[in-house]
Design a protein around this motif. Structure first.
Motif, PDB file in Angstrom:
ATOM      1  N   THR A  26       0.806  -1.218   0.000  1.00 53.74           N
ATOM      2  CA  THR A  26       0.000   0.000   0.000  1.00 53.74           C
ATOM      3  C   THR A  26       0.833   1.259   0.000  1.00 53.74           C
ATOM      4  OG1 THR A  26      -0.150  -0.050   2.418  1.00 53.74           O
ATOM      5  CG2 THR A  26      -1.919  -1.136   1.175  1.00 53.74           C
ATOM      6  N   THR A  27       2.141   1.172   0.270  1.00 54.52           N
ATOM      7  CA  THR A  27       3.009   2.346   0.239  1.00 54.52           C
ATOM      8  C   THR A  27       4.312   2.019  -0.486  1.00 54.52           C
ATOM      9  OG1 THR A  27       4.158   1.879   2.328  1.00 54.52           O
ATOM     10  CG2 THR A  27       2.098   3.138   2.465  1.00 54.52           C
ATOM     11  N   ILE A  28       4.923   3.047  -1.049  1.00 53.76           N
ATOM     12  CA  ILE A  28       6.234   2.879  -1.680  1.00 53.76           C
ATOM     13  C   ILE A  28       7.257   2.446  -0.642  1.00 53.76           C
ATOM     14  CG2 ILE A  28       8.107   4.055  -2.897  1.00 53.76           C
ATOM     15  CD1 ILE A  28       5.990   5.901  -4.125  1.00 53.76           C
ATOM     16  N   GLN A  29       7.188   3.048   0.537  1.00 42.54           N
ATOM     17  CA  GLN A  29       8.152   2.714   1.578  1.00 42.54           C
ATOM     18  C   GLN A  29       8.119   1.228   1.908  1.00 42.54           C
ATOM     19  OE1 GLN A  29      10.460   4.992   3.758  1.00 42.54           O
ATOM     20  NE2 GLN A  29      11.172   2.908   3.453  1.00 42.54           N
ATOM     21  N   ALA A  30       6.934   0.658   2.040  1.00 39.84           N
ATOM     22  CA  ALA A  30       6.822  -0.764   2.368  1.00 39.84           C
ATOM     23  C   ALA A  30       7.396  -1.629   1.254  1.00 39.84           C
ATOM     24  CB  ALA A  30       5.364  -1.126   2.630  1.00 39.84           C
ATOM     25  N   ALA A  31       7.139  -1.251   0.008  1.00 43.44           N
ATOM     26  CA  ALA A  31       7.651  -2.032  -1.114  1.00 43.44           C
ATOM     27  C   ALA A  31       9.170  -1.944  -1.210  1.00 43.44           C
ATOM     28  CB  ALA A  31       7.002  -1.549  -2.405  1.00 43.44           C
ATOM     29  N   VAL A  32       9.714  -0.746  -0.998  1.00 44.28           N
ATOM     30  CA  VAL A  32      11.171  -0.579  -1.037  1.00 44.28           C
ATOM     31  C   VAL A  32      11.820  -1.387   0.088  1.00 44.28           C
ATOM     32  CG1 VAL A  32      13.033   1.082  -0.689  1.00 44.28           C
ATOM     33  CG2 VAL A  32      11.119   1.643  -2.201  1.00 44.28           C
ATOM     34  N   ASN A  33      11.207  -1.369   1.257  1.00 41.15           N
ATOM     35  CA  ASN A  33      11.751  -2.137   2.384  1.00 41.15           C
ATOM     36  C   ASN A  33      11.781  -3.631   2.079  1.00 41.15           C
ATOM     37  OD1 ASN A  33      11.988   0.240   3.788  1.00 41.15           O
ATOM     38  ND2 ASN A  33      10.223  -0.113   5.114  1.00 41.15           N
TER      39      ASN A  33
END
Length: 298
Positions: A26-33
């Motif tokens: 749901t967020t770019i941050q979560a996907a990058v992590n």
């Protein structure tokens, strides 16, 4: 504070893999992590994604590609609502493309920070923008990573409220970095940033490190500041050396002030071998000039 817009069944189309790997976030941050460093993982961001930041995010997976889908104002948005919101690139060789960084607050410190200690960022076809009068970024993109490529982006600042810098070079971030084919428009003035030398493209005035191989090529810059509309500033009173080339940039302004004469300030770079060649200028001032190294104006 996240709103994800797109195909309603995307979670069904890309379910959790049999080995337990999640594909939809749901967020770019979560996907990058969740990405694996150094593998070239790609994070695709759907059209209509609109993320209200409200904090400082850090994209810290080396080699990840963050690519937005969609055109113009339908491209994915990261929305800044407090003065300390920021996205930091805290890894090497990170690619960011087609994302809209949108200021929804007055005097946000900066939008995108290429953190020092890393190299090789690639920022392409992104938009740095504002959503209402007086909302702005003091610095839109701070480039602290050497060997970076910043190309084909749009930097838009309010032409009455203003900002400090579209692109700020920091530390050794200018070394072997190329800034090319960007469109920069707005008021970049000392009200926007009194401490770091306002300009559309400028070097941090606190820096004292040598910079080598800096290229500033083929950018279109319109500075609407009515006081001192400097377009490119790589001189700040320090003693460091800068080697590189400023070439083929188109510079415009709307100011008739007699004090508004310097479009490219390169004074400290002269002795180190910075070259300023074939830049094109027009505006109301009859005394527009380049201060610094030898220049050919066509």
């Amino acid at each position: 504070d996240d709103t994800t817009v797109g195909p309603l069944n995307v979670g069904n189309e890309f379910p959790v893999d049999r080995d337990g790997v999640t594909r939809v976030y749901t967020t770019i941050q979560a996907a990058v992590n969740a990405a694996t460093a150094g593998r070239g993982d790609v994070v695709l961001v759907l059209p209509g994604y609109d993320h209200t930041l409200g904090r400082a995010d850090s994209w810290a997976t080396a080699g990840v590609h963050v690519i937005g889908l969609g055109e113009n104002n339908l491209r994915p948005i990261i929305r800044y609502t407090t003065a300390t919101d920021e996205v930091g690139i805290a890894a090497s060789n990170v690619h960011v493309e087609n994302i809209r960084f949108l200021s929804a607050v007055d005097s946000c410190a900066r939008a995108l920070d290429l953190d020092t200690g890393f190299v090789g960022a690639h920022i392409k076809n992104c938009s740095f923008d504002f959503n209402a009068t007086t909302n702005d970024f003091r610095v839109m993109l701070r480039a602290g990573q050497a060997r970076s490529l910043i190309e084909d982006n749009r930097f838009l600042a309010e032409d009455t409220a203003g900002a400090g810098l579209a692109i700020q070079l920091r530390g050794l971030g200018g070394s072997y970095t190329t800034i090319q084919k960007n469109y920069i428009f707005g008021q970049f003035d000392t009200v926007g940033d009194t401490s770091n030398g306002a300009a559309a493209i400028g070097i941090d005035s606190s820096d004292t490190q040598d910079v080598k191989g800096l290229l500033i090529l083929d950018n279109l810059i319109v500075n609407t500041d009515t006081a001192v509309a400097v377009h490119i500033r790589i001189a700040d009173g320090g003693t460091y050396g800068i080697r590189g080339l400023i070439k083929g940039n188109y510079l415009g302004n709307f100011d008739s002030s007699s004090a508004d004469t310097t479009k490219i300030a390169s004074g400290n770079a002269v002795g180190a071998g910075m070259r300023v060649l074939d830049n094109h200028m027009n505006g109301d001032s009859s005394t527009e000039k380049i201060v610094g190294d030898t220049a050919v104006v066509a």
